[in-house]
Write an enzyme that holds these catalytic residues in place. Structure first.
Site, mmCIF file in Angstrom:
data_model
loop_
_atom_site.group_PDB
_atom_site.id
_atom_site.type_symbol
_atom_site.label_atom_id
_atom_site.label_comp_id
_atom_site.label_asym_id
_atom_site.label_seq_id
_atom_site.Cartn_x
_atom_site.Cartn_y
_atom_site.Cartn_z
ATOM 1 N N SER A 14 0.819 -1.216 0.000
ATOM 2 C CA SER A 14 0.000 0.000 0.000
ATOM 3 C C SER A 14 0.856 1.270 0.000
ATOM 4 O O SER A 14 1.890 1.349 0.680
ATOM 5 C CB SER A 14 -0.906 0.013 1.236
ATOM 6 O OG SER A 14 -1.538 1.271 1.325
ATOM 7 N N LYS A 65 -14.196 -3.403 1.399
ATOM 8 C CA LYS A 65 -14.936 -2.149 1.202
ATOM 9 C C LYS A 65 -16.448 -2.331 1.290
ATOM 10 O O LYS A 65 -17.145 -1.470 1.818
ATOM 11 C CB LYS A 65 -14.581 -1.515 -0.151
ATOM 12 C CG LYS A 65 -13.183 -0.920 -0.202
ATOM 13 C CD LYS A 65 -12.994 -0.152 -1.501
ATOM 14 C CE LYS A 65 -11.564 0.297 -1.674
ATOM 15 N NZ LYS A 65 -11.372 1.158 -2.849
ATOM 16 N N ASP A 105 -13.257 7.527 -2.538
ATOM 17 C CA ASP A 105 -12.830 7.264 -3.925
ATOM 18 C C ASP A 105 -13.591 8.179 -4.894
ATOM 19 O O ASP A 105 -13.032 8.643 -5.887
ATOM 20 C CB ASP A 105 -13.086 5.804 -4.309
ATOM 21 C CG ASP A 105 -12.074 4.855 -3.673
ATOM 22 O OD1 ASP A 105 -10.937 5.290 -3.401
ATOM 23 O OD2 ASP A 105 -12.425 3.682 -3.457
ATOM 24 N N ALA A 133 -13.908 0.595 -8.692
ATOM 25 C CA ALA A 133 -13.460 1.932 -9.093
ATOM 26 C C ALA A 133 -14.502 2.595 -9.990
ATOM 27 O O ALA A 133 -14.766 3.804 -9.883
ATOM 28 C CB ALA A 133 -12.121 1.832 -9.824
ATOM 29 N N ARG A 157 -23.337 -6.155 -15.612
ATOM 30 C CA ARG A 157 -22.759 -5.399 -14.479
ATOM 31 C C ARG A 157 -22.906 -3.898 -14.708
ATOM 32 O O ARG A 157 -23.172 -3.138 -13.778
ATOM 33 C CB ARG A 157 -21.274 -5.722 -14.341
ATOM 34 C CG ARG A 157 -20.991 -6.848 -13.409
ATOM 35 C CD ARG A 157 -19.493 -6.984 -13.233
ATOM 36 N NE ARG A 157 -19.049 -6.585 -11.906
ATOM 37 C CZ ARG A 157 -17.769 -6.516 -11.555
ATOM 38 N NH1 ARG A 157 -16.825 -6.782 -12.420
ATOM 39 N NH2 ARG A 157 -17.440 -6.171 -10.326
ATOM 40 N N TYR A 225 -2.740 2.933 -11.808
ATOM 41 C CA TYR A 225 -1.571 3.742 -11.432
ATOM 42 C C TYR A 225 -0.275 2.930 -11.411
ATOM 43 O O TYR A 225 0.780 3.468 -11.100
ATOM 44 C CB TYR A 225 -1.792 4.456 -10.096
ATOM 45 C CG TYR A 225 -2.169 3.548 -8.957
ATOM 46 C CD1 TYR A 225 -1.205 2.905 -8.202
ATOM 47 C CD2 TYR A 225 -3.507 3.337 -8.645
ATOM 48 C CE1 TYR A 225 -1.562 2.058 -7.169
ATOM 49 C CE2 TYR A 225 -3.873 2.493 -7.611
ATOM 50 C CZ TYR A 225 -2.886 1.857 -6.874
ATOM 51 O OH TYR A 225 -3.245 1.017 -5.858
#
Ligand code: NAP
Length: 279
Positions: A14, A65, A105, A133, A157, A225
């Protein structure tokens, strides 16, 4: 000393600890940011234990989450998205209240565009993907007043996500649509904003968006990223588009969490520098 932390599994790589600790150093705060890997069945006990130990705030990442929702008083946005990535423990007179759950987020997406002077209201946006995301991105864009098309490999989805975004808000449901990847090129050609919220571009030098659909009036955010400079961003730059890499989203979700926990403005430049030094 204040202790903040991250619950996830795994959390070994992380980037949150160096990013948050750079903020504490910059502001001269006596604080630390530590990572925890509870077993899946121990999530509730971990949150209760953190509270009992006086932990000041927690971030939550994969795979917790969604599972964190029943353990907190989720705010409206986190409840609508169906995922919590930031937990705040009330203190003072409210110390006995339930921990509150938030989703920063979505703010990460919104503030990444704001940082690059890209406005979202009344713009046509395309979100590629329908996972975690993408959910944050679609809610952020719709709440900011954009028309949002969600395109995903698994169309069902995308349909579910769009239904969730539009639920109980008829004005929003009129400007959110879903589809597969086959019509993505046409959608992007006509759009002002594109977000890649798939994992395409991580393992291979591949873009989920046909390069000939990219154009100079587009702002492109890639949530990926690692690597920072993806094929999508290189293609977009070649076409003259505004490009925003995934570190901005990561940075601003952390900035938003820091500000919620501490009530102080985050030292954004110091956090950004610490983050980018590790990417
Ligand atoms: P996720 O929930 O597992 O969703 C993955 C998405 O990628 C799904 O929409 C999936 O489509 C799609 N996908 C996977 N492989 C594909 C392929 N070969 N072709 C087309 N679509 C494909 O993952 P997530 O947590 O949303 O993460 C997605 C990306 O965002 C990751 O790269 C992650 O690192 C990044 N991310 C960045 C930030 C940040 O702050 N910058 C935050 C969160 C995530 P199906 O539904 O069809 O499987």
């Amino acid at each position: 000393m204040d202790v903040f932390g991250l619950l996830g599994n795994p959390v070994g790589h992380s980037l949150s600890p160096p990013m948050h600790e750079a903020a504490y150093d910059e502001l001269g705060m006596d604080a630390r940011y530590v990572t925890f890997e509870p077993a899946p069945d121990d999530l509730g006990a971990a949150i209760d234990g953190a509270r009992a130990l006086g932990v000041a705030g927690l971030n939550v990442t994969i795979p917790f989450k969604e599972a964190a929702l029943p353990h907190v008083e989720a705010d409206d946005l986190a409840a609508r998205i169906g995922a919590v990535n930031t937990i705040d423990f009330p203190d003072g007179d409210a110390a006995d209240d339930a921990p509150t759950g938030h989703n920063t987020d979505a703010a990460g997406v919104r503030r990444s565009f704001a940082h690059h002077d890209v406005t979202l209201a009344e713009r046509d946006a395309v979100v590629v993907g329908a996972g975690g995301a993408a959910r944050a991105a679609a809610f952020a864009l719709a709440d900011a007043g954009a028309a949002v098309h969600v395109a995903n490999r698994t169309v069902e989805r995308a349909e579910r996500l769009v239904a969730d975004v539009g639920r109980e808000t008829p004005d929003v449901s009129e400007r959110v649509t879903s589809g597969g990847l086959d019509s993505l090129g046409t959608r992007v050609s006509d759009a002002d904003v594109v977000i890649n919220a798939t994992s395409v571009g991580m393992e291979e030098d591949r873009s989920p968006v046909p390069s000939d659909a990219l154009h100079a009036d587009l702002a492109v955010l890639d949530a990926v990223y690692r690597p920072l400079d993806t094929r999508l961003l290189r293609d977009a730059r070649e076409r003259g588009a505004t490009t925003i890499d995934g570190a901005w989203m990561l940075l601003y979700q952390g900035v938003e969490a820091f500000e919620r926990w501490t009530g102080r403005d985050a030292p954004v430049d110091a956090m950004n520098e610490a983050l980018r030094a590790r990417l």
